[in-house]
Write a protein that holds these residues in place. Structure first.
Motif, PDB file in Angstrom:
ATOM      1  N   CYS A   1     -52.587  62.282  59.544  1.00 35.61           N
ATOM      2  CA  CYS A   1     -52.934  62.877  60.835  1.00 35.61           C
ATOM      3  C   CYS A   1     -54.438  62.792  61.084  1.00 35.61           C
ATOM      4  CB  CYS A   1     -52.509  64.341  60.883  1.00 35.61           C
ATOM      5  SG  CYS A   1     -50.745  64.595  60.601  1.00 35.61           S
ATOM      6  N   TRP A   2     -54.798  62.672  62.350  1.00 37.57           N
ATOM      7  CA  TRP A   2     -56.203  62.721  62.735  1.00 37.57           C
ATOM      8  C   TRP A   2     -56.406  63.833  63.759  1.00 37.57           C
ATOM      9  CZ3 TRP A   2     -57.824  62.175  67.763  1.00 37.57           C
ATOM     10  CH2 TRP A   2     -56.946  61.585  68.670  1.00 37.57           C
ATOM     11  N   SER A   3     -57.635  64.315  63.837  1.00 37.73           N
ATOM     12  CA  SER A   3     -57.927  65.384  64.775  1.00 37.73           C
ATOM     13  C   SER A   3     -59.425  65.448  65.045  1.00 37.73           C
ATOM     14  CB  SER A   3     -57.447  66.733  64.230  1.00 37.73           C
ATOM     15  OG  SER A   3     -57.763  67.786  65.131  1.00 37.73           O
ATOM     16  N   ARG A   4     -59.772  65.940  66.206  1.00 35.43           N
ATOM     17  CA  ARG A   4     -61.163  66.250  66.526  1.00 35.43           C
ATOM     18  C   ARG A   4     -61.457  67.736  66.306  1.00 35.43           C
ATOM     19  NH1 ARG A   4     -60.120  62.799  71.380  1.00 35.43           N
ATOM     20  NH2 ARG A   4     -61.562  61.035  71.398  1.00 35.43           N
ATOM     21  N   ARG A   5     -60.390  68.545  66.133  1.00 36.22           N
ATOM     22  CA  ARG A   5     -60.549  70.004  66.104  1.00 36.22           C
ATOM     23  C   ARG A   5     -60.266  70.619  64.741  1.00 36.22           C
ATOM     24  NH1 ARG A   5     -56.464  71.995  70.382  1.00 36.22           N
ATOM     25  NH2 ARG A   5     -57.236  74.022  69.662  1.00 36.22           N
ATOM     26  N   TYR A   6     -59.365  70.041  63.981  1.00 33.87           N
ATOM     27  CA  TYR A   6     -58.913  70.680  62.750  1.00 33.87           C
ATOM     28  C   TYR A   6     -59.368  69.879  61.533  1.00 33.87           C
ATOM     29  CZ  TYR A   6     -55.924  73.326  65.912  1.00 33.87           C
ATOM     30  OH  TYR A   6     -55.470  74.145  66.926  1.00 33.87           O
ATOM     31  N   ASP A   7     -60.122  70.547  60.649  1.00 36.38           N
ATOM     32  CA  ASP A   7     -60.625  69.843  59.474  1.00 36.38           C
ATOM     33  C   ASP A   7     -59.562  69.631  58.408  1.00 36.38           C
ATOM     34  OD1 ASP A   7     -60.347  72.390  58.513  1.00 36.38           O
ATOM     35  OD2 ASP A   7     -62.479  72.743  58.121  1.00 36.38           O
TER      36      ASP A   7
ATOM     37  N   LEU B   1     -37.357  58.301  66.687  1.00 36.06           N
ATOM     38  CA  LEU B   1     -37.667  56.939  66.245  1.00 36.06           C
ATOM     39  C   LEU B   1     -38.063  56.924  64.767  1.00 36.06           C
ATOM     40  CD1 LEU B   1     -38.165  53.919  66.919  1.00 36.06           C
ATOM     41  CD2 LEU B   1     -40.485  54.553  67.585  1.00 36.06           C
ATOM     42  N   PHE B   2     -38.600  58.040  64.287  1.00 37.12           N
ATOM     43  CA  PHE B   2     -39.180  58.079  62.945  1.00 37.12           C
ATOM     44  C   PHE B   2     -38.298  58.827  61.942  1.00 37.12           C
ATOM     45  CE2 PHE B   2     -42.901  58.646  65.979  1.00 37.12           C
ATOM     46  CZ  PHE B   2     -43.132  57.286  66.110  1.00 37.12           C
ATOM     47  N   LYS B   3     -37.019  59.017  62.254  1.00 34.61           N
ATOM     48  CA  LYS B   3     -36.183  59.878  61.414  1.00 34.61           C
ATOM     49  C   LYS B   3     -36.049  59.368  59.977  1.00 34.61           C
ATOM     50  CE  LYS B   3     -31.583  58.051  62.648  1.00 34.61           C
ATOM     51  NZ  LYS B   3     -31.095  57.864  61.258  1.00 34.61           N
ATOM     52  N   ASP B   4     -36.154  58.052  59.761  1.00 30.15           N
ATOM     53  CA  ASP B   4     -36.052  57.500  58.410  1.00 30.15           C
ATOM     54  C   ASP B   4     -37.337  56.800  57.975  1.00 30.15           C
ATOM     55  OD1 ASP B   4     -33.382  58.326  58.014  1.00 30.15           O
ATOM     56  OD2 ASP B   4     -32.649  56.602  59.154  1.00 30.15           O
ATOM     57  N   SER B   5     -38.422  57.019  58.702  1.00 30.81           N
ATOM     58  CA  SER B   5     -39.690  56.366  58.361  1.00 30.81           C
ATOM     59  C   SER B   5     -40.300  56.998  57.113  1.00 30.81           C
ATOM     60  CB  SER B   5     -40.683  56.474  59.533  1.00 30.81           C
ATOM     61  OG  SER B   5     -40.199  55.789  60.660  1.00 30.81           O
ATOM     62  N   LYS B   6     -40.968  56.178  56.321  1.00 27.58           N
ATOM     63  CA  LYS B   6     -41.612  56.664  55.100  1.00 27.58           C
ATOM     64  C   LYS B   6     -43.027  57.177  55.365  1.00 27.58           C
ATOM     65  CE  LYS B   6     -38.988  53.406  52.256  1.00 27.58           C
ATOM     66  NZ  LYS B   6     -39.068  52.198  51.365  1.00 27.58           N
ATOM     67  N   LEU B   7     -43.647  56.687  56.458  1.00 31.20           N
ATOM     68  CA  LEU B   7     -45.014  57.071  56.787  1.00 31.20           C
ATOM     69  C   LEU B   7     -45.105  57.291  58.287  1.00 31.20           C
ATOM     70  CD1 LEU B   7     -48.116  57.317  56.224  1.00 31.20           C
ATOM     71  CD2 LEU B   7     -48.234  54.827  56.491  1.00 31.20           C
ATOM     72  N   LEU B   8     -45.787  58.345  58.690  1.00 30.93           N
ATOM     73  CA  LEU B   8     -45.941  58.646  60.111  1.00 30.93           C
ATOM     74  C   LEU B   8     -47.403  58.965  60.403  1.00 30.93           C
ATOM     75  CD1 LEU B   8     -44.772  59.090  62.898  1.00 30.93           C
ATOM     76  CD2 LEU B   8     -44.026  61.358  62.195  1.00 30.93           C
ATOM     77  N   VAL B   9     -47.959  58.257  61.418  1.00 31.40           N
ATOM     78  CA  VAL B   9     -49.363  58.410  61.800  1.00 31.40           C
ATOM     79  C   VAL B   9     -49.428  58.989  63.204  1.00 31.40           C
ATOM     80  CG1 VAL B   9     -51.557  57.210  62.186  1.00 31.40           C
ATOM     81  CG2 VAL B   9     -50.000  56.418  60.382  1.00 31.40           C
ATOM     82  N   GLY B  10     -50.310  59.978  63.394  1.00 28.43           N
ATOM     83  CA  GLY B  10     -50.466  60.534  64.730  1.00 28.43           C
ATOM     84  C   GLY B  10     -51.481  61.650  64.744  1.00 28.43           C
ATOM     85  N   GLN B  11     -51.586  62.304  65.897  1.00 28.84           N
ATOM     86  CA  GLN B  11     -52.547  63.388  66.059  1.00 28.84           C
ATOM     87  C   GLN B  11     -52.035  64.659  65.375  1.00 28.84           C
ATOM     88  OE1 GLN B  11     -53.836  63.704  70.069  1.00 28.84           O
ATOM     89  NE2 GLN B  11     -55.474  65.150  69.625  1.00 28.84           N
ATOM     90  N   TYR B  12     -52.916  65.328  64.677  1.00 27.49           N
ATOM     91  CA  TYR B  12     -52.561  66.506  63.875  1.00 27.49           C
ATOM     92  C   TYR B  12     -51.831  67.554  64.698  1.00 27.49           C
ATOM     93  CZ  TYR B  12     -53.268  70.531  60.759  1.00 27.49           C
ATOM     94  OH  TYR B  12     -53.084  71.628  59.960  1.00 27.49           O
ATOM     95  N   GLU B  13     -52.344  67.830  65.901  1.00 25.17           N
ATOM     96  CA  GLU B  13     -51.781  68.888  66.721  1.00 25.17           C
ATOM     97  C   GLU B  13     -50.337  68.607  67.118  1.00 25.17           C
ATOM     98  OE1 GLU B  13     -56.203  68.683  67.853  1.00 25.17           O
ATOM     99  OE2 GLU B  13     -54.677  67.489  66.856  1.00 25.17           O
TER     100      GLU B  13
ATOM    101  N   VAL C   1     -45.898  55.250  64.346  1.00 25.90           N
ATOM    102  CA  VAL C   1     -47.179  55.576  64.965  1.00 25.90           C
ATOM    103  C   VAL C   1     -46.890  56.286  66.283  1.00 25.90           C
ATOM    104  CG1 VAL C   1     -49.331  54.687  65.932  1.00 25.90           C
ATOM    105  CG2 VAL C   1     -48.346  53.612  63.898  1.00 25.90           C
ATOM    106  N   LEU C   2     -47.408  57.497  66.414  1.00 21.37           N
ATOM    107  CA  LEU C   2     -47.241  58.272  67.647  1.00 21.37           C
ATOM    108  C   LEU C   2     -48.546  58.244  68.421  1.00 21.37           C
ATOM    109  CD1 LEU C   2     -45.376  60.169  69.310  1.00 21.37           C
ATOM    110  CD2 LEU C   2     -46.454  62.083  68.108  1.00 21.37           C
ATOM    111  N   THR C   3     -48.516  57.695  69.624  1.00 19.29           N
ATOM    112  CA  THR C   3     -49.709  57.651  70.471  1.00 19.29           C
ATOM    113  C   THR C   3     -49.756  58.898  71.344  1.00 19.29           C
ATOM    114  OG1 THR C   3     -48.622  56.447  72.280  1.00 19.29           O
ATOM    115  CG2 THR C   3     -49.557  55.134  70.484  1.00 19.29           C
ATOM    116  N   HIS C   4     -50.675  58.917  72.275  1.00 19.58           N
ATOM    117  CA  HIS C   4     -50.892  60.088  73.130  1.00 19.58           C
ATOM    118  C   HIS C   4     -49.607  60.493  73.846  1.00 19.58           C
ATOM    119  CE1 HIS C   4     -52.978  62.826  75.837  1.00 19.58           C
ATOM    120  NE2 HIS C   4     -52.366  62.254  76.851  1.00 19.58           N
ATOM    121  N   LEU C   5     -49.336  61.792  73.831  1.00 22.30           N
ATOM    122  CA  LEU C   5     -48.161  62.315  74.526  1.00 22.30           C
ATOM    123  C   LEU C   5     -48.614  62.924  75.848  1.00 22.30           C
ATOM    124  CD1 LEU C   5     -45.073  62.642  73.888  1.00 22.30           C
ATOM    125  CD2 LEU C   5     -45.589  65.053  73.512  1.00 22.30           C
ATOM    126  N   GLY C   6     -48.428  62.192  76.926  1.00 23.54           N
ATOM    127  CA  GLY C   6     -48.865  62.644  78.243  1.00 23.54           C
ATOM    128  C   GLY C   6     -47.704  62.981  79.146  1.00 23.54           C
ATOM    129  N   ALA C   7     -47.946  62.872  80.456  1.00 21.97           N
ATOM    130  CA  ALA C   7     -46.959  63.313  81.438  1.00 21.97           C
ATOM    131  C   ALA C   7     -45.964  62.234  81.828  1.00 21.97           C
ATOM    132  CB  ALA C   7     -47.677  63.816  82.690  1.00 21.97           C
TER     133      ALA C   7
END
Length: 819
Positions: A240-246, A212-224, A187-193
């Motif tokens: 992936c989830w997004s507010r901008r990309y359908d 961290l996810f090099k051998d993971s079977k499933l990866l969840v995060g923001q589409y962008e 699971v990748l959360t917000h990538l900030g500063a």
């Protein structure tokens, strides 16, 4: 704490250690901090060398009952019946042992990383999955090179799911954490500063985190953020989830706010679904969408997810230390209850020395992964280690195991309501009370009953930030150089025993206060460190001696008065600190007076010189470096002359906060750390080096619509150029927000936006121009924090940060946070 069977010999094989073994007993507990010892007979201590060399504390740990140590060098002297596992790198050994432990279990492991939101997402996933899964998770925000292996060590056979977060600050760290966590799901959360300074750019940081996810079977995060990885990684399933990309798996199309809740609408599998969450701030919304996506990716039905997310509760991963009724201190950690976070909270309780009674109010613990009898046996053992005086158990399981609690003063209740109905009989008075309860027990009701009601303006003190700052300055010192922490003036406005307890726990060598009464207050609060008094008053010499305080002596007049008092009371060799004036021209013996001072010291048996010191005038400014060097040379001449005369060694110190980083040549035996502890140092240019420890917050009492030209406040000094809105907030000059901030000079943060003051500052309130800001009555207002620091406030009114901090009134409630 684990069920898997490990012995000294098997651990030695796993980590590839050369072993000096006196016995081959079982090992169940990993320790990395000499001050936090639990289950000593079955504990394995790792002598890490991160901030301080853990090898120097082995004797202390041995005295606490630990007998097995992982070390990087052969001990000079082998302690009786101690085992030593010698490895090239102690941290790598810790990680190797945790990685081995992880491989023993076949469970669904979720690895979580990102810049922000890791802990919140982890805790919310725990809340969402808990109804049908047995879960082990990182305690608090244990996501570092040390925290991750300690978290993984808690996996047990009964666990179905593991939730581990991983945080990094530099290249190379994530590969090591991946080997420990080995996540099946990422699971990748917000990538900030956060931690940008450790990487060349944001892309490099993202690439490092994705390891961290090099051998993971499933990866969840923001589409962008995951788009580029989807194209080159065909072995991993992406959600992936997004507010901008359908094109995203979860395409968020609507966010409707209703009071304090938010209704999210999204397209999923070409159908519209919705989710109701009890939060509206953007950070919480983004974290909630990440959790929504994760559960969808795991196969949960949208209706089930929506029902559970509606019941999400706020996550506080910090202990709060507050003033309580009847002279009590309340440690509020009532948001979660598991055996790992209980150990952390009990350790914080153990640090507190301000009251004679230590009390724990504890609820039943859920999903521990342990048999109930074993769980409460371990809890009971932890209570014995802390030295509790009073125990209050809430819940049927604790009541069933009441005989395990070996404390005379103990009470048990079926639920929180039953306890509250009996609260008067419990007669809480002059106690430090730890509240530690599972969320379902609603311990916030107990907190409301016990916490002292106070002015709504609050100064929050982040004790973790203070420890970070202490460690930053320690990292600049050679081994053996002592630290004197300045806690005068109510610790620069930040507190008394609350700060001193933490400094004592983290083994500073000395404290310094301005006046004798400040030292007395610390002694009565249980502080045992040596305390230097900068301005000892002759009419309080009796308190000085009775409370074992060490005076600064800066003049012949004070020398004679103190000497006479000590002689009259038959006291010899009393510790004193001699102040030398090398250019400040405030207090101290001048160069021409040193010979006479030496003569008196030789003749006088009343004094024992503990230290000789001076004070740098402008250690932070390169403009005055020549003068600083002159001061240092004068100081050396003075202390050498004194040492030759009296014939014995003493501590030498001249460096203040800024001098620690700029004048390493003058560290001598000790440095004096002042405002740098609190996150302010003009000599430190790296913005990531120090953390501000204080935030001053208030709230909006009322909002008014004002016509252009209408006057605001006393003497009609304030007005708006155009029609607008003003907010009256609960802070004034009696709280320390000085009149100089009035009439547009000062600014505060409302809804993340800086707004200016309007009109004069009144005693208890002031007005802000909130035109164009979506502000409501009751909203939080920030006077200073990490976004608008006290340095900025000082600039606004032409003063220094010291004055801003020390002016905060005692009627402003202090709340202390500790992770």
């Amino acid at each position: 704490m684990v069920h898997a069977e490990y012995t000294v010999g098997s651990v030695a094989n796993i980590i590839g250690a050369k072993a000096i073994m006196m016995n081959d007993g079982p090992l169940t507990t990993l320790l990395t901090d000499s001050r936090r010892i639990s289950n000593a007979p079955e504990a394995l201590f790792f002598a890490l060398s991160n901030r301080r060399d853990g090898h120097q504390f082995i004797t202390d740990v041995y005295k606490a009952g630990v007998r097995t140590f992982v070390v990087s060098k052969r001990p000079n002297e082998v302690l009786t019946d101690a085992n030593y596992l010698i490895v090239p790198d102690v941290l790598q050994a810790l990680q190797a042992l945790a990685a081995h432990h992880r491989r023993q279990f076949d469970l669904r492991v979720v690895g979580i990383t990102g810049s922000n939101g890791k802990t919140i997402v982890k805790e919310w996933l725990y809340q969402l999955l808990m109804p049908d899964q047995n879960i082990v998770r990182s305690p608090k925000s244990y996501n570092s090179q040390i925290g991750v292996p300690l978290s993984v060590w808690n996996i047990k056979p009964v666990n179905d799911v593991a939730l581990f977060e991983a945080g990094i600050s530099a290249i190379g760290e994530m590969r090591r954490l991946e080997a420990v966590i080995q996540p099946e799901i990422g699971v990748l959360t917000h990538l900030g500063a956060a931690h940008d300074e450790g990487f060349t750019d944001r892309e490099q940081k993202l690439n490092e985190k994705m390891l961290l996810f090099k051998d993971s079977k499933l990866l969840v995060g923001q589409y962008e953020e995951l788009l580029s990885y989807k194209d080159r990684n065909t072995s991993t399933k992406f959600f992936c989830w997004s507010r901008r990309y359908d094109q995203a798996d979860l395409y968020v199309i609507g966010e409707d706010t209703k009071k304090k809740d938010l209704y999210l609408r999204a397209i999923y599998h070409q159908q519209e679904i919705e989710c109701h969450i009890p939060f509206t701030d953007q950070a919480s919304v983004e974290n909630a969408i990440t959790c929504w996506s994760t559960l969808l990716a795991l196969g949960y039905q949208p209706e089930v997810i929506s029902e559970r997310m509606e019941r999400l509760t706020p996550v506080s991963m910090r202990l709060e230390l507050k003033n309580g009724v009847n002279d009590c201190s309340i440690i509020d950690d009532s948001y979660n209850s598991d055996i790992q976070s209980l150990e952390i909270a009990l350790n914080f309780l153990k640090q507190q020395n301000q009251h004679p009674i230590k009390t724990l109010i504890l609820s039943d613990i859920y999903q521990s992964g342990l048999d109930e009898d074993e769980l409460y046996r371990r809890v009971a053992a932890m209570l014995t280690d802390v030295g509790l005086n009073k125990f209050i158990g809430v819940g049927e399981a604790l009541k069933r195991h009441s005989d395990l609690v070996l404390i005379d003063n103990k009470y048990f209740y079926n639920d929180t309501s039953e306890l509250l109905s009996d609260i008067q009989r419990l007669n809480f008075r002059d106690e430090t009370i730890l509240l530690k309860g599972a969320r379902s027990f609603e311990f916030e009701r107990i907190s409301r009953a016990l916490v002292q009601k106070a002015h709504e303006t609050v100064m929050e003190i982040n004790l973790n930030a203070l420890v970070n700052n202490l460690n930053f300055y320690r990292s600049k010192l050679a081994p053996g150089v002592k630290v004197m922490a300045m806690v005068k003036a109510f610790s620069y406005g930040s507190g008394t025993f609350e700060i001193a307890n933490l400094l004592q726990y983290h083994k500073v060598d000395y404290l310094a206060v301005a006046y004798i009464d400040e030292g007395v207050a610390l002694r009565t609060a249980g502080i045992t460190l040596p305390i230097m008094v900068l301005n000892p008053e002759p009419n309080a010499f009796d308190k000085l001696v009775n409370y074992n305080l060490e005076p600064e002596v800066y003049s012949f007049h004070l020398f004679d008065e103190l000497s006479q008092y000590l002689q009259d009371n038959d006291i010899i060799n009393y510790p004193v600190h001699l102040k030398i004036d090398t250019g400040m021209h405030r207090l101290g013996f001048e160069a021409g007076e040193i010979a006479e001072l030496c003569k008196l010291l030789v003749q006088n048996a009343s004094f024992k010189v503990r230290s000789v010191f001076s004070h740098l005038v402008s250690s932070d400014s390169s403009v005055h470096d020549d003068f600083t060097l002159t001061q240092i040379l004068k100081f050396e001449q003075a202390f050498k002359q004194i040492q030759e005369a009296i014939g014995y060694e003493f501590i030498k110190h001249i460096n203040n906060t800024s001098g620690i980083t700029r004048w390493g040549v003058a560290h001598y035996d000790m440095v004096r750390l002042g405002i740098g502890l609190y996150g302010v140092d003009a000599a430190v240019t790296d913005p990531a080096a120090l953390q501000p420890i204080a935030s001053l917050k208030t709230s909006i009492s009322q909002i008014k619509n004002i016509k252009a030209g209408e006057t605001v406040g006393y003497n009609r000094n304030g007005s708006l150029a155009k029609d607008g809105r003003i907010a009256t907030v609960r802070i004034g000059y009696a709280d320390g927000y000085l009149r100089a901030f009035g009439n547009g000079v000062g600014s505060m943060l409302v809804k993340g936006k800086l707004v200016r003051t309007v009109g004069n500052i009144a005693m208890d309130m002031c007005m802000l121009d909130v035109t164009g800001v979506d502000a409501k009555e009751g909203d939080e207002v920030i006077v200073f924090n990490d976004q608008q620091g006290i340095e900025e406030l000082a600039k606004q009114i032409g003063t220094i940060p010291y004055e801003i901090l020390t002016n905060i009134s005692q009627r402003v409630k202090r709340v202390y946070f500790y992770e």
